[in-house]
Design an enzyme around this catalytic site. Structure first.
Site, PDB file in Angstrom:
ATOM      1  N   GLN A 161       0.829  -1.368   0.062  1.00 34.91           N
ATOM      2  CA  GLN A 161      -0.047   0.033  -0.070  1.00 34.91           C
ATOM      3  C   GLN A 161       0.909   1.486  -0.105  1.00 34.91           C
ATOM      4  OE1 GLN A 161      -3.129   0.924  -0.423  1.00 34.91           O
ATOM      5  NE2 GLN A 161      -2.211   2.980   0.039  1.00 34.91           N
ATOM      6  N   GLN A 217       0.349   4.507  -1.267  1.00 37.96           N
ATOM      7  CA  GLN A 217      -0.309   5.877  -0.819  1.00 37.96           C
ATOM      8  C   GLN A 217      -0.036   6.307   0.560  1.00 37.96           C
ATOM      9  OE1 GLN A 217      -4.106   6.715  -2.171  1.00 37.96           O
ATOM     10  NE2 GLN A 217      -3.677   8.924  -2.287  1.00 37.96           N
ATOM     11  N   GLY A 256     -10.395   0.243  -0.602  1.00 30.90           N
ATOM     12  CA  GLY A 256      -9.972   0.235  -2.077  1.00 30.90           C
ATOM     13  C   GLY A 256      -8.926   1.210  -2.445  1.00 30.90           C
ATOM     14  N   MET A 257      -7.770   0.721  -3.345  1.00 35.20           N
ATOM     15  CA  MET A 257      -6.756   1.668  -3.771  1.00 35.20           C
ATOM     16  C   MET A 257      -6.859   1.537  -5.213  1.00 35.20           C
ATOM     17  SD  MET A 257      -4.418   3.553  -2.853  1.00 35.20           S
ATOM     18  CE  MET A 257      -3.708   4.287  -4.241  1.00 35.20           C
ATOM     19  N   GLU A 258      -6.673   2.568  -5.794  1.00 31.15           N
ATOM     20  CA  GLU A 258      -6.802   2.708  -7.221  1.00 31.15           C
ATOM     21  C   GLU A 258      -5.568   2.530  -8.232  1.00 31.15           C
ATOM     22  OE1 GLU A 258      -7.165   5.248  -4.830  1.00 31.15           O
ATOM     23  OE2 GLU A 258      -5.962   7.187  -5.684  1.00 31.15           O
ATOM     24  N   ASN A 259      -4.902   1.326  -7.640  1.00 35.43           N
ATOM     25  CA  ASN A 259      -3.550   1.160  -8.304  1.00 35.43           C
ATOM     26  C   ASN A 259      -3.878   1.030  -9.649  1.00 35.43           C
ATOM     27  OD1 ASN A 259      -2.181   1.224  -6.179  1.00 35.43           O
ATOM     28  ND2 ASN A 259      -2.872  -0.761  -5.685  1.00 35.43           N
ATOM     29  N   HIS A 289     -15.914   4.238  -7.207  1.00 33.76           N
ATOM     30  CA  HIS A 289     -14.930   5.256  -6.697  1.00 33.76           C
ATOM     31  C   HIS A 289     -13.898   5.114  -7.166  1.00 33.76           C
ATOM     32  CE1 HIS A 289     -13.441   7.876  -3.708  1.00 33.76           C
ATOM     33  NE2 HIS A 289     -12.395   7.326  -3.798  1.00 33.76           N
ATOM     34  N   GLU A 290     -13.219   3.682  -7.064  1.00 34.21           N
ATOM     35  CA  GLU A 290     -11.821   3.578  -7.544  1.00 34.21           C
ATOM     36  C   GLU A 290     -11.478   3.653  -8.916  1.00 34.21           C
ATOM     37  OE1 GLU A 290      -9.806   3.737  -5.058  1.00 34.21           O
ATOM     38  OE2 GLU A 290     -11.452   3.057  -3.456  1.00 34.21           O
ATOM     39  N   HIS A 326     -11.083   7.287 -10.111  1.00 36.37           N
ATOM     40  CA  HIS A 326      -9.858   7.582  -9.882  1.00 36.37           C
ATOM     41  C   HIS A 326      -8.904   7.620 -11.260  1.00 36.37           C
ATOM     42  CE1 HIS A 326      -9.082   9.084  -5.828  1.00 36.37           C
ATOM     43  NE2 HIS A 326      -9.690   8.042  -5.300  1.00 36.37           N
ATOM     44  N   GLU A 340      -9.543  13.159  -4.288  1.00 38.05           N
ATOM     45  CA  GLU A 340     -10.703  12.559  -3.511  1.00 38.05           C
ATOM     46  C   GLU A 340     -12.111  13.314  -3.977  1.00 38.05           C
ATOM     47  OE1 GLU A 340     -10.556   9.485  -2.786  1.00 38.05           O
ATOM     48  OE2 GLU A 340      -8.386   9.297  -2.721  1.00 38.05           O
ATOM     49  N   ASP A 367      -0.566  11.302   6.540  1.00 36.18           N
ATOM     50  CA  ASP A 367      -1.824  10.683   6.914  1.00 36.18           C
ATOM     51  C   ASP A 367      -2.794  11.312   7.813  1.00 36.18           C
ATOM     52  OD1 ASP A 367      -2.574   7.766   6.322  1.00 36.18           O
ATOM     53  OD2 ASP A 367      -2.520   7.633   8.774  1.00 36.18           O
ATOM     54  N   TYR A 374     -12.776  14.337   0.810  1.00 37.14           N
ATOM     55  CA  TYR A 374     -13.895  13.448   0.053  1.00 37.14           C
ATOM     56  C   TYR A 374     -15.074  14.160  -0.016  1.00 37.14           C
ATOM     57  CZ  TYR A 374     -10.678   9.393   0.669  1.00 37.14           C
ATOM     58  OH  TYR A 374      -9.785   8.647   0.460  1.00 37.14           O
ATOM     59  N   ARG A 400      -9.460  -3.220   7.995  1.00 38.05           N
ATOM     60  CA  ARG A 400      -9.838  -2.030   7.368  1.00 38.05           C
ATOM     61  C   ARG A 400     -10.140  -0.940   8.213  1.00 38.05           C
ATOM     62  NH1 ARG A 400     -15.168  -1.914   3.551  1.00 38.05           N
ATOM     63  NH2 ARG A 400     -15.083   0.112   2.969  1.00 38.05           N
ATOM     64  N   LYS A 450     -11.186   2.049   8.192  1.00 38.55           N
ATOM     65  CA  LYS A 450     -12.408   2.864   8.292  1.00 38.55           C
ATOM     66  C   LYS A 450     -13.481   1.992   9.322  1.00 38.55           C
ATOM     67  CE  LYS A 450     -16.368   2.427   5.625  1.00 38.55           C
ATOM     68  NZ  LYS A 450     -17.252   2.625   4.639  1.00 38.55           N
TER      69      LYS A 450
HETATM   70  N1  BES Z   1      -6.951   6.341  -2.614  1.00 39.26           N
HETATM   71  C1  BES Z   1      -7.868   6.094  -1.443  1.00 39.26           C
HETATM   72  C2  BES Z   1      -7.385   5.590  -0.329  1.00 39.26           C
HETATM   73  C3  BES Z   1      -6.282   6.216   0.382  1.00 39.26           C
HETATM   74  C4  BES Z   1      -6.287   7.488   0.667  1.00 39.26           C
HETATM   75  C5  BES Z   1      -4.896   5.454   0.794  1.00 39.26           C
HETATM   76  C6  BES Z   1      -5.151   8.182   1.444  1.00 39.26           C
HETATM   77  C7  BES Z   1      -3.942   6.110   1.419  1.00 39.26           C
HETATM   78  C8  BES Z   1      -4.105   7.296   1.635  1.00 39.26           C
HETATM   79  C9  BES Z   1      -9.041   5.604  -2.085  1.00 39.26           C
HETATM   80  O1  BES Z   1      -9.321   5.748  -3.299  1.00 39.26           O
HETATM   81  C10 BES Z   1     -10.409   5.536  -1.163  1.00 39.26           C
HETATM   82  O2  BES Z   1     -10.763   6.852  -1.222  1.00 39.26           O
HETATM   83  N2  BES Z   1     -10.567   4.519  -0.786  1.00 39.26           N
HETATM   84  C11 BES Z   1     -12.075   4.485   0.306  1.00 39.26           C
HETATM   85  C12 BES Z   1     -13.018   4.129  -0.681  1.00 39.26           C
HETATM   86  C13 BES Z   1     -14.333   4.930  -0.494  1.00 39.26           C
HETATM   87  C14 BES Z   1     -14.394   6.459  -0.238  1.00 39.26           C
HETATM   88  C15 BES Z   1     -15.399   4.397  -1.552  1.00 39.26           C
HETATM   89  C16 BES Z   1     -11.820   3.608   1.096  1.00 39.26           C
HETATM   90  O3  BES Z   1     -10.793   2.815   1.370  1.00 39.26           O
HETATM   91  O4  BES Z   1     -12.610   3.410   2.037  1.00 39.26           O
HETATM   92 ZN    ZN Z   2     -10.457   7.623  -3.348  1.00 42.51          ZN
END
Ligand code: BES
Ligand code: ZN
Length: 637
Positions: free
Chosen positions: A169, A171, A299-302, A325-326, A329, A348, A406, A414, A587, A589
């Site tokens: 990971q 980012q 998710g991560m938009e690789n 969402h991804e 990106h 975002e 971070d 967002y 996760r 969140k």
């Molecule tokens: N790019 C982000 C994840 C991220 C942000 C990683 C900052 C490291 C630093 C990814 O696109 C994201 O926003 N993921 C969300 C998805 C959601 C908003 C639909 C997540 O992981 O919950």
């Molecule tokens: Zn995002």
């Protein structure tokens, strides 16, 4: 109660930098190269400084990476050689790379062994690797080994019936913990790679990918379009490939591949809808990799291969907005990229807006307005949560110098970003707004964008009319705190009905058995549970559970809201599930609100007991947040 959908979650690192250096994709002819070099000298004066990178791209920058690496699960290290093609300014005397906890063995410049210095390590930024060179240098190769504790990497141990797994990971500023690189989102490069992994495992990257395991465990990759370092990604595990469309497929471990293929069968529809909105997809394929549950994000938009948590597999395709969402990106972020992490909202906020437009196009306005309502609630909660402590963090444009990037990654980028764009849409009308946004993606494709430049562009294009400009109140939205009072209103009749039903249930007018639980989709269920009063008695939770079996839902968003309220209500029958969930799922969140709820309700013993069992399975971005929340110190374990 406040489930604070996004808060506390991520943080990232940020960096920034020379927004414009990255001339687009593809190698240029030598004539182009000469004129680029001239342009570069001019552009260098306009560069934005990235406080989270040591690199000095105005002096010397990377343009292409050739990576040759071996992944060793026994020592939990990656040993490799990163060979970079570089471009130098007149009078360049050095090139500087970011590293963090890397051991550098040797460096060569144009094939000849070269001297180098590795600076002192600073918290989260790491150490500068400086290589002296002259302005005619063309290639730098670095032979190195990563640390077993590299922050980007999570090594998931083999289980009885599961092969080991490794994922990265990167980012915001973690790429430098597994590869020496100019780790700033304004520096772009294309790449090729050869990666050796244990036999029987597949390796995947943010690049053209294999679809089958190779007998010798050797894989080659190519990413022709230039990307910033935070989009470098690698995963190694026992995964299978299953096509779900012309340009889309899922990769997952054998136990999940069937469920994943069903859940994400509509990916190609999302991709077509996205292209219909804002122009052609630039990355050829769009695939999804389901990672182990320890993945710290949703998710991560690789590029070409979104990394995702398995917690979005609900069995009924109800959580695909994360894929939208991804996917979004691929335009907002991967094509037009925030120049520094202070400009994170440009990634975002645009992506949440685009995500909701995809959802509207594919599933209807009803569904997208429910999502917008939840986003609004998340925003109000977040503004509330951080206004007292760090009011500046409620600005769209951040100032993260000297901080771990971070720390600045909150729901503001967002959701405030989303509502700002919705305001622009309302101000000029959807038709004009959409044409403008397509044009923005096209004009700045493969380039960096910083907030100031964006504001200038916006004023010159979309908001050229004075009345429109005045209506938008740009300064308040972008450089001011909280939520301006011209924030667009969202109206979701379905969510309003949920709120009325909840009020009726809480007052006793509506019996538990009369709740329309089975008619509700997950957003409605989530709204109901996340807005239950903090002091809802355990008996009422028990009543809900007995009537609607909420504790056994397959939807992890609903389960999460249920577990959080269970903690607040001291409803103990949910606790075994809470513990197994926290041990399995990493996760952030979900983790942050759940551990916080235990902390806020005098259940710290339970929090520390569970965390002690779970911590070694979490990724560093999750332990970083949880250690602080729970006051966890080394030695606790
Ligand atoms: N790019 C982000 C994840 C991220 C942000 C990683 C900052 C490291 C630093 C990814 O696109 C994201 O926003 N993921 C969300 C998805 C959601 C908003 C639909 C997540 O992981 O919950
Ligand atoms: Zn995002």
């Amino acid at each position: 109660m406040n489930s604070n959908f996004l808060s506390g979650r991520w943080s990232t690192g940020l960096l920034g930098m020379c927004a414009l250096l990255a001339s687009c994709a593809g190698p240029s002819s030598s004539e182009d190269a000469a004129s680029n070099a001239k342009a570069q000298r001019v552009l260098a004066m306009n560069q934005v400084t990235d406080h989270h990178s040591y690199s000095r791209p105005a002096e010397a920058r990377i343009t292409h990476l050739n990576w040759d690496a071996t992944v060793d699960f026994n020592t939990r290290t990656i040993t490799g050689t990163a060979t970079y093609d570089i471009e130098t300014a007149d009078d360049a005397q050095r090139i500087v790379f970011d590293t963090h906890d890397l051991t550098v063995h040797t460096v060569t410049v144009d094939g000849a062994e070269a001297s180098f210095t590795l600076g002192d390590a600073q918290p989260f930024i790491g150490s500068a690797l400086t290589v002296p060179l002259s302005e005619d240098a063309k290639q730098v190769a670095i032979h190195y080994t990563s640390s077993p504790d590299a922050n980007a990497l999570l090594w998931v141990e083999a289980q009885e019936d599961q092969a080991p797994f490794l994922f990265t990971q990167s980012q915001a500023i973690l790429a430098r913990t597994w590869i020496p690189v100019q780790d700033s989102p304004g520096v772009r490069f294309s790449y090729d790679a050869t990666v050796n992994v244990p036999k029987g495992l597949m390796a995947l990257m943010s690049a053209e990918n294999p679809t089958e395991v190779t007998p010798e465990g050797r894989y080659t990759f190519r990413m022709a379009q230039p990307i910033p370092a935070y989009l470098l990604a690698l995963a190694v595990g026992e995964v299978e490939f299953r096509s779900v469309g012309d340009r889309c497929a899922v990769y997952a471990t054998p136990d999940l591949i069937d469920r994943a293929a069903y859940e994400f069968a509509e990916m190609e529809d999302l991709l077509l809808a996205a292209e219909g909105l804002y122009g052609p997809y630039a990355w050829e394929r769009y695939d999804l990799l389901i990672l182990p549950a320890a993945f710290p994000f949703g998710g991560m938009e690789n590029p070409r291969l979104t990394f995702a948590t398995p917690t979005i597999i609900a069995g009924d395709r109800s959580l695909v907005s994360l894929v939208a969402h991804e996917l979004a990106h691929s335009w907002s972020g991967n094509l037009v990229t925030n120049a520094t992490w202070d400009d994170f909202w440009l990634n975002e906020g645009f992506t949440v807006y685009f995500e909701q437009r995809i959802m509207e196009a594919v599933y209807g306005r009803d569904v997208s307005e429910m999502l917008a309502t939840l986003s609004y609630q998340g925003l109000v909660d977040e503004v509330d949560a951080i206004s007292d402590l760090n009011p500046d963090d409620t600005h769209l444009k951040l100032h993260l110098q000297g901080r771990d990037p971070d720390d600045g990654m909150t729901a503001i980028a967002y959701d405030k970003g989303y509502f700002f764009l919705r305001l622009l849409e309302n101000t000029v009308g959807r038709e004009r707004f959409d044409a403008w946004l397509s044009n923005y993606f096209e004009t700045y494709a493969f380039k960096g964008m910083d907030t100031e430049r964006f504001v200038t562009y916006l004023k010159e294009t979309l908001l050229a009319d004075e009345a429109d400009l005045a209506a938008a109140r740009l300064d308040e939205w972008i450089y001011g705190p909280g939520l301006p009072d011209n924030c667009p209103q969202v109206a979701s009749a379905r969510i309003e009905r949920v709120d009325a039903t909840l009020a009726g249930w809480e007052s006793g007018d509506i019996a538990t058995a009369d709740l329309p639980w089975n008619e509700w989709v997950y957003q409605e269920r989530y709204r109901f549970l996340s807005n239950l009063a903090d002091d809802t008695p355990a008996e009422r939770m028990s009543d809900l559970d007995a009537t609607w079996s909420i504790g056994s839902t397959g939807n992890n968003e609903v389960l999460f809201a249920w577990m959080e309220q269970s903690v607040r209500s001291h409803y103990t029958p949910t606790y075994p599930r809470l513990e197994s969930f926290l041990i399995e799922v990493g996760r952030r969140k979900f983790l942050t609100p759940l551990y916080r709820a235990m902390k806020e309700t005098d259940q710290m013993d339970m929090a520390l007991d569970i965390y002690g069992k779970a911590r070694s399975g979490y990724h560093s971005v999750a332990t970083g947040t949880m250690d602080e929340l729970l006051g966890w110190a080394e030695g606790n374990s």
